[in-house]
Scaffold this active site. Structure first.
Site, PDB file in Angstrom:
ATOM      1  CG  HIS A 225      -1.850   1.162   1.293  1.00 31.93           C
ATOM      2  ND1 HIS A 225      -3.121   1.120   0.791  1.00 31.93           N
ATOM      3  CD2 HIS A 225      -1.681   2.413   1.807  1.00 31.93           C
ATOM      4  CE1 HIS A 225      -3.706   2.285   0.978  1.00 31.93           C
ATOM      5  NE2 HIS A 225      -2.855   3.092   1.603  1.00 31.93           N
ATOM      6  CD  GLU A 226       1.541   3.607   3.634  1.00 40.23           C
ATOM      7  OE1 GLU A 226       1.799   4.673   3.027  1.00 40.23           O
ATOM      8  OE2 GLU A 226       0.487   3.435   4.275  1.00 40.23           O
TER       9      GLU A 226
ATOM     10  CG  HIS B 135       0.257   6.223  -0.682  1.00 36.33           C
ATOM     11  ND1 HIS B 135      -0.805   6.717  -1.400  1.00 36.33           N
ATOM     12  CD2 HIS B 135      -0.286   5.578   0.397  1.00 36.33           C
ATOM     13  CE1 HIS B 135      -1.946   6.392  -0.797  1.00 36.33           C
ATOM     14  NE2 HIS B 135      -1.655   5.697   0.291  1.00 36.33           N
TER      15      HIS B 135
END
Length: 455
Positions: A21-22, A25
């Protein structure tokens, strides 16, 4: 040891989901020219860090294992007065609204991408799965009323082809949520006509089920269950009730106390329900009929007394290897991820209107338990668990709740429509409301976890 195994399986799964997920980003920020100051796995105090790359990004491990974050150059959080103009160009809020949308959306999209990669890999590798052949159908069930009797092979649900039991269950679950009758195409094994005439359609009504039934074995309530092998005895344990009664390996069980036995599971269920009770067993041995009497010995399992006769009875259903070539596997993985996302949203919507109980919300304790269970079953089950949780994480993060990615995307969408950013005061109030909503959901989830542990 079991607890340690569960904790490790949970932390590994959590780390994979957070990192993916990170990283979404992080890479989106890099591609959009935004400077990343820190990439953290975990929240709270940093316990280990190392600076890497031309921007000297700090890659950190923080003390609380739940979650993570990417810290970018941001005027709302740092004093930028001393930064040179070329650095200011890389500040987050100075980027176009489309770039900010891309950076925020990349996290949840990465979770969906992970699920697609896992599903595609599993479909390509090939997963042993039970077929859709039916066990003997109990009378007075919806399946029996539709004309199913057992032995049929279900080939499609509402016109969509199915080969494996998990796909059948998935499509029926969607029909139960939509409260729509199910049209099943089935092949009857006792047909003597041509292949083109083997298939017929039946309609199974599911309106007798509620959304609460989805928490249980709802297929069994409809009368649908996996076909099991015939009741043929396997290895006989020496000095057990079966050997003492004269049963032998290869014996075919036909009746118990005059009641026909349809398959191996039915025989096992009868024995387990008869501790200390004499049973008269009719069977075939080498084509010749025999009759014996035996008494299952009482045995305590999970605080319940059951009967056993110490004989192996094969119960593995008919299996098929569900595999695909690469491109069809990717397509199937995309459809699976999309359908799962829609089902998750549908379940959330029904919770909001009260059609589904809030008991379905699970917290970290239940998720950790599932992680441990699937890891003990095997790698395929564990990877499938990670894929489903990754989808759930992606969907939850896209909800329009302030402090979540979906809340930020809502802000930026309003900015696109109005031509100006959301007033800071409004943003602060929304943030507080978002925190309140998340804390409430977490409290409900933890409460449900505790209730499950105590029940």
């Amino acid at each position: 040891m079991s607890l340690l195994h569960t904790v490790i399986a949970f932390l590994v799964a959590l780390a994979i989901l957070v990192v993916v997920h990170e990283l979404g980003h992080y890479w989106a920020a890099r591609w959009c020219g935004v400077k990343v100051l820190r990439f953290s796995v975990g929240m709270g105090k940093v316990i280990y860090s190392r600076r890497i790359g031309p921007d000297q990004t700090e890659w950190a491990l923080s003390i609380l294992p739940f979650g993570g974050y990417v810290k970018m150059l941001d005027a709302r959080e740092q004093d930028l007065n001393d930064l040179p103009p070329e650095e200011l160009k890389r500040e987050f809020t100075r980027q176009s609204v489309w770039k900010r949308i891309a950076i925020v959306a990349a996290g949840p999209l990465s979770n969906f991408l992970l699920a697609i990669i896992v599903f595609a890999g599993l479909y390509t590798y090939g997963i042993p799965e039970p077929t859709t052949r039916l066990r003997t159908v109990a009378p007075h069930t919806a399946a029996y009323q539709a004309g199913l009797r057992g032995g049929e092979l279900i080939t499609s649900v509402n016109g969509e082809s199915v080969r494996i039991w998990s796909d059948l269950r998935w499509k029926l679950m969607q029909s139960v949520l939509d409260k729509m009758p199910v049209r099943l195409d089935v092949q009857r094994t006792n047909s003597a006509v041509s292949d083109s005439a083997l298939t017929e359609s039946v309609t199974v009504r599911v309106d007798s089920l509620t959304t609460e039934d989805l928490e249980t074995d709802f297929l069994a309530k409809l009368g649908l269950d996996l076909a099991r092998p015939k009741p043929v005895l396997g290895k006989i344990v020496p000095d057990g009730p079966a050997m003492q009664a004269g049963l032998r390996q290869g014996d075919v069980i036909q009746k118990v106390d005059g009641i026909s036995v349809s398959d191996g599971l039915a025989f096992v269920e009868i024995v387990r329900a008869s501790p200390g009770k004499e049973l008269k067993i009719n069977g075939l041995r080498g084509g010749e009929a025999f009759l014996v009497s035996l008494t299952p010995e009482p045995f305590t399992k999970n605080n319940q007394v059951i009967g056993r006769i110490k004989v192996e009875v094969p119960l593995t259903p008919e299996m098929v290897i569900a595999d695909e070539s690469l491109l069809p596997a990717i397509g199937k993985a995309v459809v699976k991820t999309w359908d799962t996302s829609l089902l998750t949203l549908k379940m959330l919507g029904k919770m909001l209107v009260g059609e589904i109980s809030w008991k379905n919300i699970t917290g970290p304790i239940t998720i950790a338990d599932y992680a441990g269970q699937t890891a003990r079953i095997g790698l395929i089950s564990y990877l499938t668990f990670i894929a489903f949780i990754s989808i759930s994480l992606g969907v939850m993060n896209l909800l329009p709740i302030p402090v979540l990615d979906g809340g930020l995307l809502l802000y930026y969408s309003l900015e696109l429509l109005t031509g100006r950013a959301l007033p800071e005061r409004v943003g602060e109030m929304a943030q507080r409301a978002g925190v309140g909503i998340l804390m409430t959901l977490m409290a409900v989830a933890v409460f449900n976890d505790i209730v499950r542990l105590m029940s």
